[in-house]
Motif scaffolding. Structure first.
Motif, PDB file in Angstrom:
ATOM      1  N   MET A 147      25.910  -8.134   3.008  1.00 20.37           N
ATOM      2  CA  MET A 147      25.810  -9.461   2.775  1.00 20.37           C
ATOM      3  C   MET A 147      27.512  -9.791   2.730  1.00 20.37           C
ATOM      4  O   MET A 147      28.193  -9.045   1.741  1.00 20.37           O
ATOM      5  CB  MET A 147      25.198 -10.189   1.317  1.00 20.37           C
ATOM      6  N   LEU A 148      28.026 -10.653   3.537  1.00 19.18           N
ATOM      7  CA  LEU A 148      29.232 -11.199   3.406  1.00 19.18           C
ATOM      8  C   LEU A 148      29.353 -12.175   2.082  1.00 19.18           C
ATOM      9  O   LEU A 148      28.419 -12.777   2.177  1.00 19.18           O
ATOM     10  CB  LEU A 148      29.842 -12.142   4.618  1.00 19.18           C
ATOM     11  N   THR A 149      30.341 -11.896   1.204  1.00 20.58           N
ATOM     12  CA  THR A 149      30.365 -12.529  -0.142  1.00 20.58           C
ATOM     13  C   THR A 149      32.031 -13.150  -0.173  1.00 20.58           C
ATOM     14  O   THR A 149      32.829 -12.588   0.325  1.00 20.58           O
ATOM     15  CB  THR A 149      30.028 -11.639  -0.970  1.00 20.58           C
ATOM     16  N   GLY A 150      31.892 -13.968  -1.168  1.00 23.19           N
ATOM     17  CA  GLY A 150      33.191 -14.356  -1.825  1.00 23.19           C
ATOM     18  C   GLY A 150      34.513 -14.840  -1.197  1.00 23.19           C
ATOM     19  O   GLY A 150      35.527 -14.515  -1.405  1.00 23.19           O
ATOM     20  N   LEU A 151      34.253 -15.684  -0.067  1.00 22.85           N
ATOM     21  CA  LEU A 151      35.191 -16.024   0.874  1.00 22.85           C
ATOM     22  C   LEU A 151      35.772 -17.253   0.111  1.00 22.85           C
ATOM     23  O   LEU A 151      35.363 -18.236  -0.071  1.00 22.85           O
ATOM     24  CB  LEU A 151      34.875 -16.313   2.090  1.00 22.85           C
ATOM     25  N   VAL A 152      37.232 -16.989  -0.155  1.00 21.14           N
ATOM     26  CA  VAL A 152      38.020 -17.983  -0.918  1.00 21.14           C
ATOM     27  C   VAL A 152      39.295 -17.979  -0.402  1.00 21.14           C
ATOM     28  O   VAL A 152      39.727 -16.804  -0.671  1.00 21.14           O
ATOM     29  CB  VAL A 152      37.623 -18.027  -2.394  1.00 21.14           C
ATOM     30  N   MET A 153      40.167 -19.020  -0.407  1.00 23.18           N
ATOM     31  CA  MET A 153      41.395 -19.082   0.085  1.00 23.18           C
ATOM     32  C   MET A 153      42.427 -19.966  -0.679  1.00 23.18           C
ATOM     33  O   MET A 153      41.962 -20.844  -1.019  1.00 23.18           O
ATOM     34  CB  MET A 153      41.765 -19.286   1.604  1.00 23.18           C
ATOM     35  N   LEU A 154      43.607 -19.545  -0.871  1.00 22.31           N
ATOM     36  CA  LEU A 154      44.370 -20.225  -1.500  1.00 22.31           C
ATOM     37  C   LEU A 154      44.872 -21.599  -0.481  1.00 22.31           C
ATOM     38  O   LEU A 154      44.910 -21.400   0.579  1.00 22.31           O
ATOM     39  CB  LEU A 154      45.742 -19.644  -1.819  1.00 22.31           C
ATOM     40  N   PRO A 155      44.826 -22.853  -1.257  1.00 25.73           N
ATOM     41  CA  PRO A 155      45.042 -23.819  -0.440  1.00 25.73           C
ATOM     42  C   PRO A 155      46.485 -23.955   0.332  1.00 25.73           C
ATOM     43  O   PRO A 155      46.650 -24.691   1.269  1.00 25.73           O
ATOM     44  CB  PRO A 155      44.798 -25.197  -1.421  1.00 25.73           C
TER      45      PRO A 155
END
Length: 201
Positions: A95-103
């Motif tokens: 499972m691909l998880t936790g994609l989060v990027m700085l704005p």
């Protein structure tokens, strides 16, 4: 130790977390807006530090099941976001998880490319058959990211996780190695074939 080499795309690079990434990691996971749609609640600084320490330990755990990566711009080693891969204990799935990027990151908008690089690693060196991912059903912007990564819509799972004092439905997507690998780009093909080069060296 199971250390993943850098996965290099046109716009982004995906690499193992390093100790110096702790401030960016803490910023990501203690931010109320950036964690709004994640499957975990916003962390306080102490919990973020503990979670980061666990991520750093992942390459030393055998067999390795969890991968938490830093996402960087192609020409900058500074961590701009994170993405993960969770190898499941049954079948040949992850499972691909936790994609989060700085704005404010130069790599913003490269989330789908980071996902594709991690999928190439899953289908190539890890030899997996199926990769899936999901997003909260009300986070409609993620549909385009999923499709751009080559994932196909699959199902809606009702009340899959509980955050912010509420249950949330999750829309899921998947990709199968025989269908995904033929349409991989040049950078992804390099990741897919990296294990073959090692085996013949």
């Amino acid at each position: 130790m199971s250390h993943v080499p850098e996965l290099c795309g046109e716009r982004v690079r995906v690499r193992e977390l390093r100790a110096r990434d702790h401030q960016v990691y803490e910023r990501l996971f203690t931010h109320s807006m950036l964690t709004q749609y994640l499957g975990v609640d916003r962390m306080d600084p102490r919990r973020a530090q503990d979670a980061f320490a666990q991520c750093l330990a992942q390459p030393h755990i055998q067999p390795r099941r969890k991968y938490t990566f830093a996402v960087c711009a192609a020409d900058d080693d500074t961590m701009a976001g994170t993405i993960g891969l969770l190898v499941e204990d049954y079948g040949s799935n992850a499972m691909l998880t936790g994609l989060v990027m700085l704005p404010d990151a130069p790599a913003l908008g490269g989330g789908f490319e980071a996902g594709r690089l991690v999928m190439a690693y899953a289908f190539g060196p890890l030899g997996l058959h199926r990769v899936w991912a999901g997003h909260r059903a009300d986070h409609t912007r993620m549909r385009g990211v999923m499709l751009a990564a080559g994932l196909k819509p699959e199902a809606t799972l009702r009340h899959l996780f509980h955050t912010q004092e509420a249950w949330h439905d999750v829309t899921t997507y998947s990709a199968l190695a025989p269908e995904w690998t033929p349409q991989a780009g040049v950078a992804e093909q390099a990741v897919l074939n990296a294990h073959k080069a090692l085996q013949t060296a």
